[in-house]
Design a protein around this motif. Structure first.
Motif, mmCIF file in Angstrom:
data_model
loop_
_atom_site.group_PDB
_atom_site.id
_atom_site.type_symbol
_atom_site.label_atom_id
_atom_site.label_comp_id
_atom_site.label_asym_id
_atom_site.label_seq_id
_atom_site.Cartn_x
_atom_site.Cartn_y
_atom_site.Cartn_z
ATOM 1 N N LEU A 1 0.858 -1.254 0.131
ATOM 2 C CA LEU A 1 -0.020 0.004 0.010
ATOM 3 C C LEU A 1 0.884 1.243 -0.005
ATOM 4 C CD1 LEU A 1 -2.744 -0.840 2.552
ATOM 5 C CD2 LEU A 1 -3.015 -0.440 0.265
ATOM 6 N N LEU A 2 0.536 2.186 -0.992
ATOM 7 C CA LEU A 2 1.509 3.377 -1.081
ATOM 8 C C LEU A 2 0.593 4.757 -0.951
ATOM 9 C CD1 LEU A 2 3.961 2.330 -3.646
ATOM 10 C CD2 LEU A 2 4.129 2.266 -1.461
ATOM 11 N N GLY A 3 1.138 5.495 -0.400
ATOM 12 C CA GLY A 3 0.323 6.767 -0.432
ATOM 13 C C GLY A 3 0.541 7.707 -1.765
ATOM 14 N N THR A 4 -0.032 8.704 -1.845
ATOM 15 C CA THR A 4 0.165 9.298 -3.350
ATOM 16 C C THR A 4 1.660 9.950 -3.262
ATOM 17 O OG1 THR A 4 -0.669 11.505 -2.180
ATOM 18 C CG2 THR A 4 -2.191 10.241 -3.450
ATOM 19 N N ASP A 5 2.257 9.891 -2.289
ATOM 20 C CA ASP A 5 3.690 10.387 -2.235
ATOM 21 C C ASP A 5 4.515 8.997 -2.485
ATOM 22 O OD1 ASP A 5 3.368 9.199 0.226
ATOM 23 O OD2 ASP A 5 4.158 10.884 1.206
ATOM 24 N N LEU A 6 3.838 7.871 -2.909
ATOM 25 C CA LEU A 6 4.519 6.754 -3.018
ATOM 26 C C LEU A 6 5.329 6.118 -1.619
ATOM 27 C CD1 LEU A 6 5.961 7.015 -6.481
ATOM 28 C CD2 LEU A 6 3.721 6.658 -5.786
ATOM 29 N N ALA A 7 4.979 6.608 -0.490
ATOM 30 C CA ALA A 7 5.571 6.045 0.805
ATOM 31 C C ALA A 7 4.725 5.034 1.220
ATOM 32 C CB ALA A 7 5.467 7.293 1.861
ATOM 33 N N LEU B 1 -16.359 7.697 -14.528
ATOM 34 C CA LEU B 1 -16.610 8.888 -13.506
ATOM 35 C C LEU B 1 -15.236 8.991 -13.131
ATOM 36 C CD1 LEU B 1 -18.552 10.664 -11.940
ATOM 37 C CD2 LEU B 1 -18.646 8.912 -10.244
ATOM 38 N N PRO B 2 -14.492 10.291 -13.170
ATOM 39 C CA PRO B 2 -13.401 10.621 -12.721
ATOM 40 C C PRO B 2 -13.163 10.182 -11.166
ATOM 41 C CG PRO B 2 -14.082 12.488 -14.005
ATOM 42 C CD PRO B 2 -15.109 11.534 -13.653
ATOM 43 N N LEU B 3 -11.994 9.730 -10.763
ATOM 44 C CA LEU B 3 -11.651 9.324 -9.385
ATOM 45 C C LEU B 3 -10.663 10.188 -8.662
ATOM 46 C CD1 LEU B 3 -11.843 5.463 -9.390
ATOM 47 C CD2 LEU B 3 -13.652 7.147 -8.433
ATOM 48 N N GLU B 4 -10.681 10.508 -7.509
ATOM 49 C CA GLU B 4 -9.529 11.247 -6.925
ATOM 50 C C GLU B 4 -8.689 10.257 -6.058
ATOM 51 O OE1 GLU B 4 -8.707 14.671 -3.550
ATOM 52 O OE2 GLU B 4 -10.735 14.724 -4.640
ATOM 53 N N VAL B 5 -7.528 9.981 -6.557
ATOM 54 C CA VAL B 5 -6.595 8.897 -5.891
ATOM 55 C C VAL B 5 -5.917 9.434 -4.470
ATOM 56 C CG1 VAL B 5 -4.705 7.535 -6.238
ATOM 57 C CG2 VAL B 5 -6.148 7.815 -8.240
ATOM 58 N N VAL B 6 -6.068 8.294 -3.698
ATOM 59 C CA VAL B 6 -5.436 8.656 -2.249
ATOM 60 C C VAL B 6 -4.432 7.612 -1.892
ATOM 61 C CG1 VAL B 6 -7.552 9.844 -1.418
ATOM 62 C CG2 VAL B 6 -7.338 7.456 -1.050
ATOM 63 N N GLY B 7 -4.338 6.724 -2.808
ATOM 64 C CA GLY B 7 -3.078 5.752 -2.601
ATOM 65 C C GLY B 7 -3.032 4.559 -3.696
ATOM 66 N N TYR B 8 -2.324 3.694 -3.552
ATOM 67 C CA TYR B 8 -1.888 2.706 -4.627
ATOM 68 C C TYR B 8 -1.729 1.387 -4.103
ATOM 69 C CZ TYR B 8 -0.925 6.874 -7.343
ATOM 70 O OH TYR B 8 -1.088 8.171 -8.088
ATOM 71 N N LEU B 9 -2.156 0.367 -4.833
ATOM 72 C CA LEU B 9 -1.905 -1.052 -4.396
ATOM 73 C C LEU B 9 -0.749 -1.565 -5.387
ATOM 74 C CD1 LEU B 9 -5.320 -2.984 -3.600
ATOM 75 C CD2 LEU B 9 -2.988 -2.915 -2.270
ATOM 76 N N VAL B 10 0.178 -2.051 -5.008
ATOM 77 C CA VAL B 10 1.444 -2.351 -5.941
ATOM 78 C C VAL B 10 1.698 -3.611 -5.842
ATOM 79 C CG1 VAL B 10 3.958 -1.660 -6.450
ATOM 80 C CG2 VAL B 10 2.207 0.256 -5.544
ATOM 81 N N SER B 11 2.064 -4.385 -6.960
ATOM 82 C CA SER B 11 2.603 -5.756 -6.889
ATOM 83 C C SER B 11 3.939 -5.870 -7.528
ATOM 84 C CB SER B 11 1.752 -6.654 -7.678
ATOM 85 O OG SER B 11 2.051 -7.929 -7.953
ATOM 86 N N HIS B 12 4.560 -6.668 -6.828
ATOM 87 C CA HIS B 12 5.932 -6.882 -7.454
ATOM 88 C C HIS B 12 6.071 -7.908 -8.441
ATOM 89 C CE1 HIS B 12 10.721 -6.444 -7.170
ATOM 90 N NE2 HIS B 12 10.444 -8.028 -7.367
ATOM 91 N N ASP B 13 6.818 -7.822 -9.397
ATOM 92 C CA ASP B 13 6.573 -8.765 -10.574
ATOM 93 C C ASP B 13 7.442 -9.919 -10.142
ATOM 94 O OD1 ASP B 13 7.057 -10.127 -13.010
ATOM 95 O OD2 ASP B 13 7.774 -8.571 -13.977
ATOM 96 N N PRO B 14 6.752 -11.158 -10.005
ATOM 97 C CA PRO B 14 7.457 -12.402 -9.538
ATOM 98 C C PRO B 14 8.588 -12.768 -10.483
ATOM 99 C CG PRO B 14 5.422 -12.806 -10.675
ATOM 100 C CD PRO B 14 5.407 -11.325 -10.439
ATOM 101 N N PHE B 15 8.674 -12.188 -11.738
ATOM 102 C CA PHE B 15 9.773 -12.792 -12.691
ATOM 103 C C PHE B 15 10.368 -11.630 -13.106
ATOM 104 C CE2 PHE B 15 6.042 -15.285 -13.459
ATOM 105 C CZ PHE B 15 6.130 -16.473 -13.148
ATOM 106 N N PRO B 16 11.560 -11.175 -12.104
ATOM 107 C CA PRO B 16 12.389 -9.927 -12.270
ATOM 108 C C PRO B 16 13.247 -10.061 -13.644
ATOM 109 C CG PRO B 16 13.228 -11.269 -10.638
ATOM 110 C CD PRO B 16 11.934 -11.943 -10.963
ATOM 111 N N PHE B 17 13.487 -8.823 -14.007
ATOM 112 C CA PHE B 17 14.103 -8.940 -15.382
ATOM 113 C C PHE B 17 15.922 -9.395 -15.113
ATOM 114 C CE2 PHE B 17 16.970 -6.366 -18.239
ATOM 115 C CZ PHE B 17 16.434 -6.919 -19.396
ATOM 116 N N ASP B 18 16.193 -10.057 -16.051
ATOM 117 C CA ASP B 18 17.527 -10.507 -15.736
ATOM 118 C C ASP B 18 18.481 -9.562 -16.699
ATOM 119 O OD1 ASP B 18 17.216 -12.634 -14.213
ATOM 120 O OD2 ASP B 18 16.994 -13.947 -15.894
ATOM 121 N N GLU B 19 19.652 -8.984 -16.094
ATOM 122 C CA GLU B 19 20.346 -8.005 -16.752
ATOM 123 C C GLU B 19 21.168 -8.858 -17.976
ATOM 124 O OE1 GLU B 19 20.800 -4.992 -16.263
ATOM 125 O OE2 GLU B 19 19.964 -4.674 -14.354
ATOM 126 N N PRO B 20 20.925 -8.066 -19.103
ATOM 127 C CA PRO B 20 21.468 -8.761 -20.286
ATOM 128 C C PRO B 20 23.012 -8.869 -20.189
ATOM 129 C CG PRO B 20 20.936 -6.642 -20.771
ATOM 130 C CD PRO B 20 20.304 -6.789 -19.134
#
Length: 466
Positions: free
Chosen positions: A168-174, A359-378
Motif C-alpha cells: 500500500l502506497l500513499g500518493t507520495d509513494l511512501a 466517472l473521474p476518481l480522486e486517488v489517495v493511494g496505490y496497490l502495488v505488486s512486485h513482478d514475480p519474474f524480475p528482469f535478468d540483466e543482459p
C-alpha cells in the motif's frame, strides 16, 4: 443414587444417549476387546472410541487405566482410541500414564465439568475428543476441563502468518500499513479478485457453508487465521476492513490484519472519545486456490479485554466437495461440528453493474505488486539484448480513491451501487489495465463494479481504468 453399581449403569445409559445425539454410531457391550467387557464403543468417521464410564467415590486410579489399556491392546487397531469418563476425576498417576503410553495406545480422559458441558451441547463431543487427541499426540499433554469455561487464548505472533505480496502506497509513494478514511459500521469489504462460484461447466448454483466461531478474544481470531493458514486457505492477498463509528481502516495481508487489529489503541488516538463505539467490526476476505472464497466477520470489544462477541466464517464454494475432511478439521477445532450445513445459493452468486459514463476518481493511494519474474540483466557481450529497455519490477494493480457517491441519496447513486457505502470516504478499486509504478497516468475513472453477498458480509470489487 447411593448404589454405585446402579449409578454406573445409569451413567452408561446417559453416555449412550449423548453419543447418539452427537451422531456417533454406538454399541453397548461390544466384543471389540473380547473376552474383556467394554461399556460402550462409539464410532465417528474412521475412528472407534472404546469408552469406560466410572462414577466412584475416589478419583479413577491406575487400575482403571490399565484395564482400558489392555482392552485397546486386544482391539489391535490404530483406529481405536480409549476414553475414560470419570465423575470423580483422575489421580496424577493416570494423567502421567496417559502421556507415557501415547506412543502405543491413546487414552483420553474426560471429567465431570467437561461432561456437563457436552451434555448441554451434544454436537461438541466430536470437537472435544479431537482436541484431546491433538493435545496428547502433538503436545504430550492431557487436555482436561477445556470446555468448562472460555479460556483466554495465548498470544500468537503475527510473524508466522504470510505477509502480503502487495504494498500500500500513499500518493507520495511512501509505504502505508493501512489506509484510513471516514466511515461508519457496514458489512462491506473490498477485493481485487472476486471468484464467481457459479461459473463452472455444470448446471446449478454454488453452495454456502457457515462456521460460527467461539473465538472469545482477538487472540482467538489469531488462532482462527492460523487454522485457515494450516489448511492452505490463507493467500498472500486477503483484504480486510476494520470499522468504528466514524472511522474505517482498509488493508491487505493476514499478518498486516492481525497487527492492525492488535494496534487498536494507536488507531483510536486520532479519534475523539465520543467517536469510539464500545465495539468495532472487522471483515476479512480471502480466496481458495481451487476456486471460491470465504469471509470472516466479527464484532470485537473496544475494551482492553478485546472480547469477541460474534464471529462467523462463511465459505462460498462451487459445489459440495467430495473430500470434506479439511472443513471438518476447522469445525472440530472450533466446536462447530454439529452446526455446519451446505446450503444451495438461490440467487446469483456475483452481480455486475456499470456506469453509463466513466466517472473521474480522486486517488489517495496505490496497490502495488512486485513482478514475480524480475528482469535478468543482459550480458554486455550480447549485442542483441544490449539496447532492450529494462521491464518494470513493480506494477500498480489497484488504487484507493475517494468515494464519488459519498453522502448521496439512493436516487443520485447509480443502480446497484451498495447503499452501505453512503458514509464511506474510501473505495478500493481493481485496475482493468495495470501500469508501471514509475509511469503514473494523468487520471483514473470508475467504470463498473461487481459484488457478492455472504451470510455476514458484502464483498465489493470496483473496477477502474486509466
Amino acid at each position: 443414587m447411593t448404589n454405585a453399581h446402579q449409578r454406573g449403569l445409569k451413567l452408561e445409559q446417559l453416555l449412550e444417549r449423548l453419543f447418539q445425539q452427537a451422531h456417533f454410531r454406538v454399541d453397548r457391550d461390544a466384543g471389540i476387546a473380547a473376552p474383556r467387557q467394554t461399556d460402550l464403543v462409539a464410532r465417528y468417521g474412521d475412528v472407534w472410541y472404546l469408552i469406560e464410564a466410572k462414577w466412584q467415590n475416589a478419583p479413577a486410579d491406575v487400575e482403571v487405566f490399565d484395564a482400558v489399556l489392555r482392552r485397546l491392546q486386544r482391539a489391535a487397531s490404530s483406529q481405536v482410541v480409549g476414553v475414560i469418563v470419570s465423575m470423580s476425576g483422575f489421580t496424577g498417576t493416570v494423567i502421567e500414564e496417559a502421556v507415557k503410553c501415547r506412543g502405543q495406545e491413546l487414552v483420553l480422559l474426560l471429567g465431570e465439568e467437561e461432561l456437563a458441558e457436552v451434555l448441554a451441547a451434544p454436537a461438541s463431543v466430536a470437537g472435544l475428543l479431537h482436541r484431546k487427541r491433538e493435545h496428547l499426540v502433538t503436545h504430550g499433554r492431557v487436555h482436561l476441563a477445556a470446555g468448562a469455561k472460555p479460556r483466554r487464548r495465548r498470544r500468537r505472533p503475527s510473524t508466522d502468518l504470510a505477509a502480503s505480496d502487495l504494498r500500500l502506497l500513499g500518493t507520495d509513494l511512501a509505504p502505508l500499513p493501512f489506509v484510513a478514511g471516514d466511515g461508519g459500521f457496514t458489512d462491506l469489504v473490498f477485493v481485487q479478485e472476486l471468484p464467481d462460484v457459479d461459473w463452472v461447466p455444470a448446471g446449478g448454483s454454488g453452495v454456502c457453508l457457515d462456521l460460527p466461531i467461539g473465538a472469545f478474544d482477538e487472540n482467538g481470531l489469531a488462532d482462527l487465521l492460523y487454522a485457515l493458514a494450516s489448511l492452505g486457505w490463507t493467500t498472500s492477498r486477503p483484504q480486510w476492513a476494520i470499522q468504528q463509528a466514524t472511522r474505517n481502516w482498509h488493508g491487505v495481508g493476514a499478518r498486516e490484519f492481525l497487527d492492525t487489529l492488535r494496534a487498536w489503541k494507536e488507531r483510536y488516538d486520532s479519534l475523539d472519545e465520543d467517536d469510539v463505539h464500545h465495539t468495532e467490526k472487522v471483515t476479512y476476505v480471502d480466496t481458495f486456490p481451487d476456486g471460491g472464497f470465504y469471509t470472516l466477520a466479527a464484532d470485537v470489544s473496544s475494551h482492553p479485554s478485546r472480547v469477541v462477541q460474534h464471529c462467523n466464517v462463511s465459505f462460498q464454494l462451487t459445489s459440495i466437495p467430495l473430500d470434506t475432511q479439511p472443513l471438518r478439521h476447522v469445525f472440530e477445532q472450533f466446536d462447530a461440528v454439529g452446526t455446519g450445513y451446505f446450503r444451495p445459493m438461490t440467487a446469483k452468486a456475483v452481480t455486475r453493474d456499470w456506469l453509463q459514463e466513466p466517472l473521474p476518481l480522486e486517488v489517495v493511494g496505490y496497490l502495488v505488486s512486485h513482478d514475480p519474474f524480475p528482469f535478468d540483466e543482459p550480458d554486455p557481450a550480447d549485442d542483441e539484448g544490449a539496447d532492450l529497455p529494462k521491464p518494470p519490477d513493480e506494477w500498480v494493480i489497484g488504487i484507493l480513491a475517494k468515494n464519488p457517491f459519498r453522502d448521496t441519496d439512493a436516487a443520485t447513486a447509480p443502480n446497484g451501487w451498495p447503499g452501505q457505502l453512503q458514509s464511506s470516504g474510501i473505495i478500493v478499486c481493481s485496475l482493468r489495465s495495470h501500469h508501471p509504478l514509475h509511469d503514473l497516468p494523468n487520471g483514473y475513472h470508475l467504470y463498473a463494479w461487481e459484488q457478492a453477498r455472504t451470510t455476514d458480509a458484502r464483498v465489493l470489487r470496483p473496477e477502474a481504468d486509466w
